[in-house]
Design an enzyme around this catalytic site. Structure first.
Site, short mmCIF file in Angstrom:
data_model
loop_
_atom_site.label_atom_id
_atom_site.label_comp_id
_atom_site.label_asym_id
_atom_site.label_seq_id
_atom_site.Cartn_x
_atom_site.Cartn_y
_atom_site.Cartn_z
N HIS A 1 18.77 37.30 26.00
CA HIS A 1 18.22 36.21 25.91
C HIS A 1 16.54 36.67 25.65
O HIS A 1 15.80 35.71 26.26
CB HIS A 1 18.65 34.85 25.79
CG HIS A 1 18.21 33.98 24.93
ND1 HIS A 1 19.09 32.65 24.29
CD2 HIS A 1 17.50 33.38 24.24
CE1 HIS A 1 18.92 32.00 23.75
NE2 HIS A 1 17.51 32.83 23.25
N GLY B 1 14.78 37.17 22.02
CA GLY B 1 14.20 37.68 21.66
C GLY B 1 12.84 36.96 21.37
O GLY B 1 12.17 37.79 20.22
N SER B 2 12.38 35.81 21.38
CA SER B 2 10.87 35.42 21.17
C SER B 2 10.06 35.84 22.01
O SER B 2 9.05 35.48 22.71
CB SER B 2 11.42 33.98 21.01
OG SER B 2 11.40 33.17 22.51
O1 LIG Z 1 16.49 30.63 21.42
C1 LIG Z 1 16.15 30.65 20.98
C2 LIG Z 1 14.92 29.15 19.86
O2 LIG Z 1 15.74 28.54 19.78
O3 LIG Z 1 13.95 29.52 20.08
#
Ligand SMILES: O=CC(=O)O
Length: 373
Positions: free
Chosen positions: A336, A338-339
């Site tokens: 996790h 992604g950001s």
């Molecule tokens: O998954 C990451 C977010 O929702 O910012």
């Protein structure tokens, strides 16, 4: 007859009241609870405000639930991460002083929206600032999954490269970009919001020719979006909103980019996976709950699709070596992230702090999720 300089009793009372209010204003601070230290660039936005009393979870780990519940009573605002459940228990513990919950995430499936709306508590989140980072990672996972990166990097990491001779067709996988052998490339998006559209923008130079998407036409204006996308990218030969079945059958890469929650739970299930092309790749950079992990592991084992690249897994972070997807050689699993770019996380932390400040002061939030009662 009163003395000429005597102060009338009513005026004295008024001035005492004014001074009491002013004393209260300077001594009463808004209690703010923050569940992770947001670092030297962002914490001062909160700490330097004299009207705030800021209490931050002191450890460099996920905030302890007991500490959180014991600390939030009387808080005006709380700034949380994805790890904190915002439910009636949380909101009742905070009590009626709570005006705003600010989450440092774009997703909000850890928050019970009805419970917030019923209590009139605002919810701030962090859209836009992470769109590019997640779109970048989505393309990266599409490339990694198609090009067998788990197996091939494993070979190098395990010191096995010297045992492998180059062979004409070893380690080959489906090419992401179009080619004379494969002039048509179709991207399928489950959910077609900001991140999907930013991902599509990155796929255009790879020669993608078709874009399919599903989604609620009322939630993101998808009834007109197809025409807008077609006008924006004239090289596309087709842009269509389709059924899930059609998307599964026709896509070369399926990007799962819809919000989590009840409506999307296991939207990618055995029925969906059985319809995918054998050369197709599945990418999930939204929420683990959208994909049935057991069904995906079975699909990969039995070759219903080529590979998968996933940044999110249902039940994370409890995903160990024995997880069926971690065991699959054609499934690239990331924890996790992604950001997780410096730029994006700084933007998210700043926006989360700004949402919190605005909510506590009763001003419009820069990024408020509209809650319906
Ligand atoms: O998954 C990451 C977010 O929702 O910012």
């Amino acid at each position: 007859m009163s003395e000429p300089n005597a102060v009338p009793a009513a005026s004295l009372a008024q001035s005492r009241l004014t001074s009491l209010v002013s004393h209260f204003r300077t001594t009463h601070k808004h209690k703010i609870v923050v569940t992770r230290n947001l670092g030297p660039d962002v914490m001062p936005l909160l700490l330097n405000r004299p009207e705030f009393e800021v209490i931050t979870w002191p450890e460099d780990s996920v905030c302890d639930r007991d500490w959180f519940l014991k600390t939030i009573p009387g808080a005006s605002g709380i700034l949380v991460m994805l790890s904190e459940k915002i439910n009636p228990e949380t909101l009742d513990a905070a009590g009626p002083s709570l005006k705003v919950v600010s989450t440092m995430s774009v997703g909000y499936d850890h928050c019970e929206l009805d419970a917030l709306a019923q209590r009139g508590v605002k919810l701030g989140h962090t859209p836009d600032v992470l769109t590019d980072a997640v779109a970048d990672l989505s393309v990266m996972l599409a490339l990694m999954a198609g090009r067998n990166s788990k197996e091939t990097t494993g070979i190098v990491q395990n010191g096995q490269w010297p045992n492998f001779n180059w062979a004409p067709f070893s380690f080959c996988g489906p090419q992401l970009s179009s080619s004379s052998f494969n002039p048509t490339r179709t991207a399928g998006f489950i959910g077609f919001g900001r991140i999907s559209q930013a991902t599509l923008a990155r796929l255009i130079p790879f020669g993608f020719t078709h874009c399919l998407f599903t989604g609620n036409p009322n939630s993101s204006g998808t009834s007109t979006i197809a025409a807008e996308i077609q006008a924006k990218y004239p090289s596309l030969k087709g842009v269509r909103r389709v059924s899930l079945d059609e998307l599964a059958k026709e896509s070369d890469v399926v990007f799962v980019l819809a919000p989590g929650g009840k409506e999307t739970y296991h939207i990618v299930n055995e029925g969906f996976l059985r319809q995918m092309k054998k050369t197709a790749v599945l990418v999930n950079t939204s929420r683990g709950t959208l994909v049935d992990s057991d069904a995906l592991a079975k699909a990969l084992r039995e070759g219903w699709l080529w590979g998968a690249g996933i940044d999110v897994v249902e039940g994370e972070p409890n995903v160990g070596l024995d997880h069926p997807l971690v065991k699959e050689p054609r499934c690239v699993v990331l924890p996790h992230i992604g950001s997780a770019t410096n730029e994006s996380r700084l933007g998210m932390a700043t926006l989360a702090a700004q949402n919190l400040i605005a909510g506590v002061l009763g001003e419009p939030l820069p990024a408020e999720l509209q809650l319906t009662k």
